[in-house]
Design a protein around this motif. Sequence first.
Motif, PDB file in Angstrom:
ATOM      1  N   ASP A 343      54.639  37.756  34.768  1.00 27.32           N
ATOM      2  CA  ASP A 343      54.691  36.312  34.994  1.00 27.32           C
ATOM      3  C   ASP A 343      54.323  35.909  36.413  1.00 27.32           C
ATOM      4  O   ASP A 343      54.398  34.737  36.761  1.00 27.32           O
ATOM      5  CB  ASP A 343      56.079  35.781  34.664  1.00 27.32           C
ATOM      6  N   MET A 344      53.926  36.878  37.257  1.00 28.23           N
ATOM      7  CA  MET A 344      53.692  36.543  38.660  1.00 28.23           C
ATOM      8  C   MET A 344      52.499  35.615  38.842  1.00 28.23           C
ATOM      9  O   MET A 344      52.513  34.729  39.706  1.00 28.23           O
ATOM     10  CB  MET A 344      53.493  37.807  39.486  1.00 28.23           C
ATOM     11  N   LYS A 345      51.451  35.788  38.051  1.00 24.92           N
ATOM     12  CA  LYS A 345      50.286  34.913  38.168  1.00 24.92           C
ATOM     13  C   LYS A 345      50.685  33.464  37.915  1.00 24.92           C
ATOM     14  O   LYS A 345      50.312  32.562  38.681  1.00 24.92           O
ATOM     15  CB  LYS A 345      49.194  35.341  37.192  1.00 24.92           C
ATOM     16  N   ASP A 346      51.453  33.219  36.863  1.00 26.16           N
ATOM     17  CA  ASP A 346      51.888  31.850  36.576  1.00 26.16           C
ATOM     18  C   ASP A 346      52.814  31.327  37.665  1.00 26.16           C
ATOM     19  O   ASP A 346      52.767  30.145  38.025  1.00 26.16           O
ATOM     20  CB  ASP A 346      52.611  31.802  35.226  1.00 26.16           C
ATOM     21  N   ARG A 347      53.633  32.202  38.209  1.00 26.30           N
ATOM     22  CA  ARG A 347      54.562  31.776  39.254  1.00 26.30           C
ATOM     23  C   ARG A 347      53.805  31.329  40.503  1.00 26.30           C
ATOM     24  O   ARG A 347      54.093  30.275  41.078  1.00 26.30           O
ATOM     25  CB  ARG A 347      55.520  32.915  39.588  1.00 26.30           C
ATOM     26  N   VAL A 348      52.816  32.123  40.937  1.00 24.35           N
ATOM     27  CA  VAL A 348      52.066  31.768  42.139  1.00 24.35           C
ATOM     28  C   VAL A 348      51.195  30.543  41.880  1.00 24.35           C
ATOM     29  O   VAL A 348      51.035  29.679  42.748  1.00 24.35           O
ATOM     30  CB  VAL A 348      51.232  32.968  42.635  1.00 24.35           C
ATOM     31  N   SER A 350      51.961  28.135  40.011  1.00 29.19           N
ATOM     32  CA  SER A 350      52.872  26.994  40.072  1.00 29.19           C
ATOM     33  C   SER A 350      53.153  26.608  41.521  1.00 29.19           C
ATOM     34  O   SER A 350      53.179  25.419  41.863  1.00 29.19           O
ATOM     35  CB  SER A 350      54.177  27.340  39.351  1.00 29.19           C
ATOM     36  N   VAL A 351      53.346  27.601  42.391  1.00 25.91           N
ATOM     37  CA  VAL A 351      53.573  27.326  43.806  1.00 25.91           C
ATOM     38  C   VAL A 351      52.386  26.588  44.408  1.00 25.91           C
ATOM     39  O   VAL A 351      52.536  25.626  45.171  1.00 25.91           O
ATOM     40  CB  VAL A 351      53.840  28.637  44.575  1.00 25.91           C
ATOM     41  N   LYS A 352      51.171  27.021  44.059  1.00 20.31           N
ATOM     42  CA  LYS A 352      49.967  26.458  44.659  1.00 20.31           C
ATOM     43  C   LYS A 352      49.407  25.275  43.889  1.00 20.31           C
ATOM     44  O   LYS A 352      48.467  24.625  44.359  1.00 20.31           O
ATOM     45  CB  LYS A 352      48.899  27.548  44.786  1.00 20.31           C
ATOM     46  N   GLY A 353      49.946  24.976  42.707  1.00 22.92           N
ATOM     47  CA  GLY A 353      49.466  23.837  41.937  1.00 22.92           C
ATOM     48  C   GLY A 353      48.065  24.023  41.393  1.00 22.92           C
ATOM     49  O   GLY A 353      47.294  23.066  41.319  1.00 22.92           O
ATOM     50  N   ARG A 354      47.718  25.257  41.000  1.00 21.68           N
ATOM     51  CA  ARG A 354      46.353  25.551  40.554  1.00 21.68           C
ATOM     52  C   ARG A 354      46.259  25.591  39.034  1.00 21.68           C
ATOM     53  O   ARG A 354      47.254  25.695  38.323  1.00 21.68           O
ATOM     54  CB  ARG A 354      45.895  26.921  41.090  1.00 21.68           C
ATOM     55  N   GLU A 355      45.002  25.558  38.533  1.00 17.76           N
ATOM     56  CA  GLU A 355      44.753  25.758  37.110  1.00 17.76           C
ATOM     57  C   GLU A 355      45.208  27.156  36.711  1.00 17.76           C
ATOM     58  O   GLU A 355      44.977  28.134  37.425  1.00 17.76           O
ATOM     59  CB  GLU A 355      43.260  25.584  36.782  1.00 17.76           C
ATOM     60  N   LYS A 356      45.824  27.272  35.543  1.00 16.54           N
ATOM     61  CA  LYS A 356      46.412  28.545  35.128  1.00 16.54           C
ATOM     62  C   LYS A 356      45.383  29.627  34.852  1.00 16.54           C
ATOM     63  O   LYS A 356      45.703  30.815  34.914  1.00 16.54           O
ATOM     64  CB  LYS A 356      47.302  28.336  33.897  1.00 16.54           C
ATOM     65  N   PHE A 357      44.131  29.237  34.547  1.00 18.23           N
ATOM     66  CA  PHE A 357      43.149  30.258  34.179  1.00 18.23           C
ATOM     67  C   PHE A 357      42.530  30.946  35.387  1.00 18.23           C
ATOM     68  O   PHE A 357      41.830  31.948  35.244  1.00 18.23           O
ATOM     69  CB  PHE A 357      42.035  29.648  33.314  1.00 18.23           C
ATOM     70  N   ARG A 358      42.773  30.450  36.585  1.00 22.92           N
ATOM     71  CA  ARG A 358      42.099  30.999  37.756  1.00 22.92           C
ATOM     72  C   ARG A 358      42.714  32.317  38.203  1.00 22.92           C
ATOM     73  O   ARG A 358      43.935  32.478  38.190  1.00 22.92           O
ATOM     74  CB  ARG A 358      42.110  29.989  38.894  1.00 22.92           C
ATOM     75  N   GLU A 393      46.576  47.163  33.112  1.00 23.57           N
ATOM     76  CA  GLU A 393      47.894  46.869  32.548  1.00 23.57           C
ATOM     77  C   GLU A 393      49.002  47.020  33.585  1.00 23.57           C
ATOM     78  O   GLU A 393      50.090  46.450  33.433  1.00 23.57           O
ATOM     79  CB  GLU A 393      48.165  47.790  31.351  1.00 23.57           C
ATOM     80  N   ALA A 394      48.741  47.763  34.663  1.00 21.81           N
ATOM     81  CA  ALA A 394      49.768  47.988  35.682  1.00 21.81           C
ATOM     82  C   ALA A 394      49.866  46.845  36.684  1.00 21.81           C
ATOM     83  O   ALA A 394      50.904  46.692  37.345  1.00 21.81           O
ATOM     84  CB  ALA A 394      49.492  49.304  36.416  1.00 21.81           C
ATOM     85  N   PHE A 395      48.777  46.061  36.812  1.00 24.63           N
ATOM     86  CA  PHE A 395      48.725  45.002  37.833  1.00 24.63           C
ATOM     87  C   PHE A 395      48.205  43.698  37.226  1.00 24.63           C
ATOM     88  O   PHE A 395      47.172  43.169  37.629  1.00 24.63           O
ATOM     89  CB  PHE A 395      47.823  45.447  38.995  1.00 24.63           C
ATOM     90  N   PRO A 396      48.914  43.145  36.251  1.00 23.38           N
ATOM     91  CA  PRO A 396      48.379  41.997  35.497  1.00 23.38           C
ATOM     92  C   PRO A 396      48.160  40.750  36.333  1.00 23.38           C
ATOM     93  O   PRO A 396      47.321  39.916  35.981  1.00 23.38           O
ATOM     94  CB  PRO A 396      49.445  41.759  34.420  1.00 23.38           C
ATOM     95  N   ALA A 397      48.861  40.589  37.451  1.00 26.11           N
ATOM     96  CA  ALA A 397      48.743  39.354  38.223  1.00 26.11           C
ATOM     97  C   ALA A 397      47.435  39.268  38.987  1.00 26.11           C
ATOM     98  O   ALA A 397      47.073  38.189  39.463  1.00 26.11           O
ATOM     99  CB  ALA A 397      49.915  39.218  39.193  1.00 26.11           C
ATOM    100  N   VAL A 398      46.715  40.395  39.150  1.00 22.32           N
ATOM    101  CA  VAL A 398      45.491  40.381  39.951  1.00 22.32           C
ATOM    102  C   VAL A 398      44.271  40.843  39.157  1.00 22.32           C
ATOM    103  O   VAL A 398      43.231  41.165  39.726  1.00 22.32           O
ATOM    104  CB  VAL A 398      45.642  41.250  41.218  1.00 22.32           C
ATOM    105  N   VAL A 399      44.390  40.874  37.832  1.00 23.45           N
ATOM    106  CA  VAL A 399      43.264  41.256  36.980  1.00 23.45           C
ATOM    107  C   VAL A 399      42.892  40.064  36.109  1.00 23.45           C
ATOM    108  O   VAL A 399      43.744  39.502  35.409  1.00 23.45           O
ATOM    109  CB  VAL A 399      43.603  42.484  36.111  1.00 23.45           C
ATOM    110  N   HIS A 400      41.612  39.686  36.166  1.00 24.33           N
ATOM    111  CA  HIS A 400      41.127  38.529  35.418  1.00 24.33           C
ATOM    112  C   HIS A 400      41.031  38.877  33.935  1.00 24.33           C
ATOM    113  O   HIS A 400      41.153  40.036  33.535  1.00 24.33           O
ATOM    114  CB  HIS A 400      39.773  38.114  35.979  1.00 24.33           C
ATOM    115  N   VAL A 401      40.768  37.879  33.124  1.00 26.38           N
ATOM    116  CA  VAL A 401      40.713  38.057  31.684  1.00 26.38           C
ATOM    117  C   VAL A 401      39.615  39.041  31.272  1.00 26.38           C
ATOM    118  O   VAL A 401      39.702  39.675  30.217  1.00 26.38           O
ATOM    119  CB  VAL A 401      40.531  36.688  30.985  1.00 26.38           C
ATOM    120  N   ASP A 402      38.587  39.208  32.095  1.00 29.04           N
ATOM    121  CA  ASP A 402      37.513  40.152  31.779  1.00 29.04           C
ATOM    122  C   ASP A 402      37.766  41.543  32.341  1.00 29.04           C
ATOM    123  O   ASP A 402      36.880  42.405  32.296  1.00 29.04           O
ATOM    124  CB  ASP A 402      36.167  39.621  32.286  1.00 29.04           C
TER     125      ASP A 402
END
Length: 465
Positions: A343-348, A350-358, A393-402
């Motif tokens: 959930d770290m990607k969504d958390r950050v 939210s902090v930065k107010g960015r689009e969720k897909f980025r 799979e080990a670092f989901p917050a820094v790996v894009h959908v591709d």
Amino acid sequence: MFAAHAERYSRIKNDALLHPQLIREAMSFGAPDEIVWYERPALKKLRHLRAGQWGHATSASDLPRRYLRSAGLSRRTPVSFVGHHEAHAWAGIATSGFDEAAVIVADAIGEFDCFTVFGYSPESGLRLRHRRRYPHSLGLLYSAFTRRCGFKPNEDEYILMGMAAYGRPRHVDEILDTWITLDPPGYRLASNVHRGIGEWLPDARPEDLAASMQAVTERVLVEAAVWARKEIGAPHLILMGGVALNCVANSAIAREAGFSGLWIFPNPGDAGSSVGAAAARLRKPLRWEGPYLGTRIERDLDIPAVVTGLSTDGVAAVANGAAEFGPRALGNRSLLADPRPADMKDRVNSVKGREKFRPFAPVIREELLHEYFDVPVPATPYMQFTARCREPEAFPAVVHVDGTSRVQSVSRHDHPVLHELLRQWEAETGCPMLLNTSLNSRGEPLVNTWREAQAFGDREGVRVH
């Protein structure tokens, strides 16, 4: 000695006007012997006429000498001028360390040039080998698709690049039939897209349009680079202009063009042409020690405290040393986070107010880079390339959908503090990398001062170190 962005002082995103505080800080290094302007104003006025921009063409308020006088800069200091693409090219040449190179400059628009290919050597200097002139602009076409997909042109192109991973390049043939004809080493546009492409293909998914325009951009740039390698014969390539911020295309060039070395100045757009204008006037290499050239925050970073904060809270902000010159935070004005929680990607975001897909970028010590990422270059200290993560799979917050990441590598020489932070973080947690994103809220420039960093922390509930 010093380079900084006006927006960091005015707090106005993409501010094009010199700020008094920026000028004062620059002047603290000494008064200039000469001021060099990054384009030729008479040629630019001619292009304004051709483009039907009558207000710009007839206005005198933007004439360089008048503008500089209004900023208190040029009353007794001589002012000279260099070409827009020449400034771009020299920013790359003068900081690359290459003796000879092919140089590709791609941007929205200079005076007239939009896409140029040069050869460079100390003996022959900078020699133009190919050009496309207004309105044949790859950058303007990419910006037109940025607008078509619902984002702000000349600002949100990086969002379009990120969105492309969610789509499929279904419309490449339609783009080639309607808007652009490939003509290596360049291309030609079928019409002027300066004011956009309207609602072209109204039923198309924005994600597919983004993927298609990204694919066309990569094809144009790779074909130009392959042509330059063959026709110019230089072993190295320099990429400059705003289009050089497209890290997905940069990676395709690195993999496919066959150059032994590839350099992209970490601020390849118009802001970086401040360095390029001076370099073009001098026509010789500069003493380049890295992009940490801006306002200094004179604080020693308490690395164990940062590691503890990351271990307990998952997120920590760092603001110390000289601010980065360029659009990306590289460790001195950064929001860091543990890349492992799902959930770290969504958390950050939210902090930065960015689009969720980025996506977010990982930062890793250079000696571990190739163990975790399939990078097409030896190192990537400025987040200029994407690479497939070997353990997504080990670092989901820094790996894009591709499955890729826009990775930053850190050497002990280039940034000893960040390198040591990463070493201690791994020693504490076993994790070899961190999430690194810019220390700013949505719509704001990067924080510049310690007071602004504290305000961000108070506003977003993040401890600043």
